[in-house]
Design a protein around this motif. Structure first.
Motif, PDB file in Angstrom:
ATOM      1  N   LYS A 197       0.819  -1.202   0.000  1.00 31.14           N
ATOM      2  CA  LYS A 197       0.000   0.000   0.000  1.00 31.14           C
ATOM      3  C   LYS A 197       0.863   1.266   0.000  1.00 31.14           C
ATOM      4  N   GLU A 198       1.932   1.256   0.789  1.00 30.29           N
ATOM      5  CA  GLU A 198       2.811   2.428   0.861  1.00 30.29           C
ATOM      6  C   GLU A 198       3.562   2.654  -0.446  1.00 30.29           C
ATOM      7  N   LEU A 199       4.087   1.588  -1.040  1.00 30.90           N
ATOM      8  CA  LEU A 199       4.833   1.775  -2.290  1.00 30.90           C
ATOM      9  C   LEU A 199       3.898   2.183  -3.425  1.00 30.90           C
ATOM     10  N   SER A 200       2.640   1.743  -3.361  1.00 27.92           N
ATOM     11  CA  SER A 200       1.661   2.145  -4.378  1.00 27.92           C
ATOM     12  C   SER A 200       1.417   3.650  -4.323  1.00 27.92           C
ATOM     13  N   LYS A 201       1.351   4.188  -3.112  1.00 29.14           N
ATOM     14  CA  LYS A 201       1.174   5.639  -2.957  1.00 29.14           C
ATOM     15  C   LYS A 201       2.361   6.399  -3.527  1.00 29.14           C
ATOM     16  N   ILE A 202       3.562   5.895  -3.260  1.00 29.72           N
ATOM     17  CA  ILE A 202       4.772   6.553  -3.770  1.00 29.72           C
ATOM     18  C   ILE A 202       4.808   6.494  -5.299  1.00 29.72           C
ATOM     19  N   ILE A 203       4.454   5.340  -5.855  1.00 23.04           N
ATOM     20  CA  ILE A 203       4.446   5.189  -7.313  1.00 23.04           C
ATOM     21  C   ILE A 203       3.471   6.179  -7.957  1.00 23.04           C
ATOM     22  N   VAL A 204       2.301   6.332  -7.351  1.00 22.63           N
ATOM     23  CA  VAL A 204       1.298   7.260  -7.880  1.00 22.63           C
ATOM     24  C   VAL A 204       1.755   8.706  -7.719  1.00 22.63           C
ATOM     25  N   THR A 241      15.851   4.797  -7.756  1.00 21.95           N
ATOM     26  CA  THR A 241      14.450   5.104  -7.469  1.00 21.95           C
ATOM     27  C   THR A 241      13.714   3.892  -6.884  1.00 21.95           C
ATOM     28  N   LEU A 242      14.025   2.705  -7.354  1.00 23.78           N
ATOM     29  CA  LEU A 242      13.373   1.510  -6.813  1.00 23.78           C
ATOM     30  C   LEU A 242      13.691   1.327  -5.328  1.00 23.78           C
ATOM     31  N   LEU A 243      14.904   1.689  -4.936  1.00 27.10           N
ATOM     32  CA  LEU A 243      15.306   1.522  -3.530  1.00 27.10           C
ATOM     33  C   LEU A 243      14.590   2.492  -2.595  1.00 27.10           C
ATOM     34  N   THR A 244      13.852   3.459  -3.147  1.00 30.56           N
ATOM     35  CA  THR A 244      13.061   4.368  -2.311  1.00 30.56           C
ATOM     36  C   THR A 244      11.722   3.742  -1.922  1.00 30.56           C
ATOM     37  N   LEU A 245      11.375   2.616  -2.529  1.00 30.83           N
ATOM     38  CA  LEU A 245      10.085   1.984  -2.251  1.00 30.83           C
ATOM     39  C   LEU A 245      10.170   1.072  -1.026  1.00 30.83           C
ATOM     40  N   PRO A 246       9.178   1.111  -0.147  1.00 28.94           N
ATOM     41  CA  PRO A 246       9.176   0.248   1.049  1.00 28.94           C
ATOM     42  C   PRO A 246       9.224  -1.233   0.660  1.00 28.94           C
ATOM     43  N   GLY A 247      10.051  -1.992   1.338  1.00 29.46           N
ATOM     44  CA  GLY A 247      10.136  -3.419   1.081  1.00 29.46           C
ATOM     45  C   GLY A 247      11.003  -3.811  -0.092  1.00 29.46           C
TER      46      GLY A 247
END
Length: 211
Positions: free
Chosen positions: A90-97, A110-116
């Motif tokens: 859910k958190e990474l989806s918000k960041i992607i959007v 940029t991928l390393l900024t996503l949770p998990g």
């Protein structure tokens, strides 16, 4: 220059596992990202069973954002560690959007900024989702087999990755992970490796030392 032994290992494994490919089922970078996160501490077969239904229900990052934490947890429950996985998705989806125009980013940074998402997951997404090879994904199989073969003396995944990148030709970085995963599941198992059946036994530093 690549190490001769490393080249021989790759050649033997390519012959042993022709047409090897990633076991996770996906049709775009977002699906690969979600499947890879779900695969932590879970079999690819189990993940594929879950995502067969999941990817029909959730097609965009917005779909993951809109659903409740509880509902997403139920949908991915059988993959284990479902609370943390649902939270990260859910958190990474918000960041992607919000930060990437609803598209999965396509660089290591940029991928390393996503949770998990660590380097292993990022390497898988870059290779399988975008055809970009920036490193070597080091999972438990790669870690174990690289150490047994004497390709690294390290136990930290990032250090192992650096060691392998020095001796493996760059055009084999992505397939190396897939080859070692297949070999780890079939022959070079964690507890009882089948050294007598291994095509690498003459090259392996650890062959026949396991009881």
């Amino acid at each position: 220059m690549a190490d001769d032994t490393a080249n021989e290992i790759i050649a033997l494994l390519k012959k042993e596992y022709p047409g090897v490919k990633i076991a996770l089922h996906y049709s775009d970078p977002l699906e690969l990202l979600i499947a890879t996160i779900l695969s932590a501490q879970c079999t690819d077969k189990q993940v594929n069973g879950v995502t067969k239904i999941l990817f029909k229900k959730y097609r965009t990052p917005q779909d993951y954002i809109k659903t409740s934490q509880e509902e997403l947890e139920k949908d991915i429950y059988s993959t284990g560690f479902y609370r943390n996985k649902a939270k990260n998705i859910k958190e990474l989806s918000k960041i992607i959007v919000n930060d990437f125009d609803s598209k999965v980013p396509d660089t290591m940074e940029t991928l390393l900024t996503l949770p998990g998402v660590g380097r292993k997951t990022a390497n898988i997404i870059l290779s399988g989702g975008f055809g970009k090879i920036e490193g070597i994904a080091v999972d438990t199989h790669v870690k174990r087999i690289a150490f047994r073969l004497g390709l690294t003396a390290n136990t930290d995944p990032e250090k192992i990755e650096k060691d392998l990148m020095k001796i493996i030709p760059k055009n084999d970085w992505d397939i190396l992970t897939l080859l070692l995963i297949h070999h780890g599941r079939k022959i070079c198992r964690a507890r009882k490796p089948l050294c007598g059946e291994c095509v690498l036994n003459k090259l392996c530093k650890s062959a026949f030392t396991f009881g």
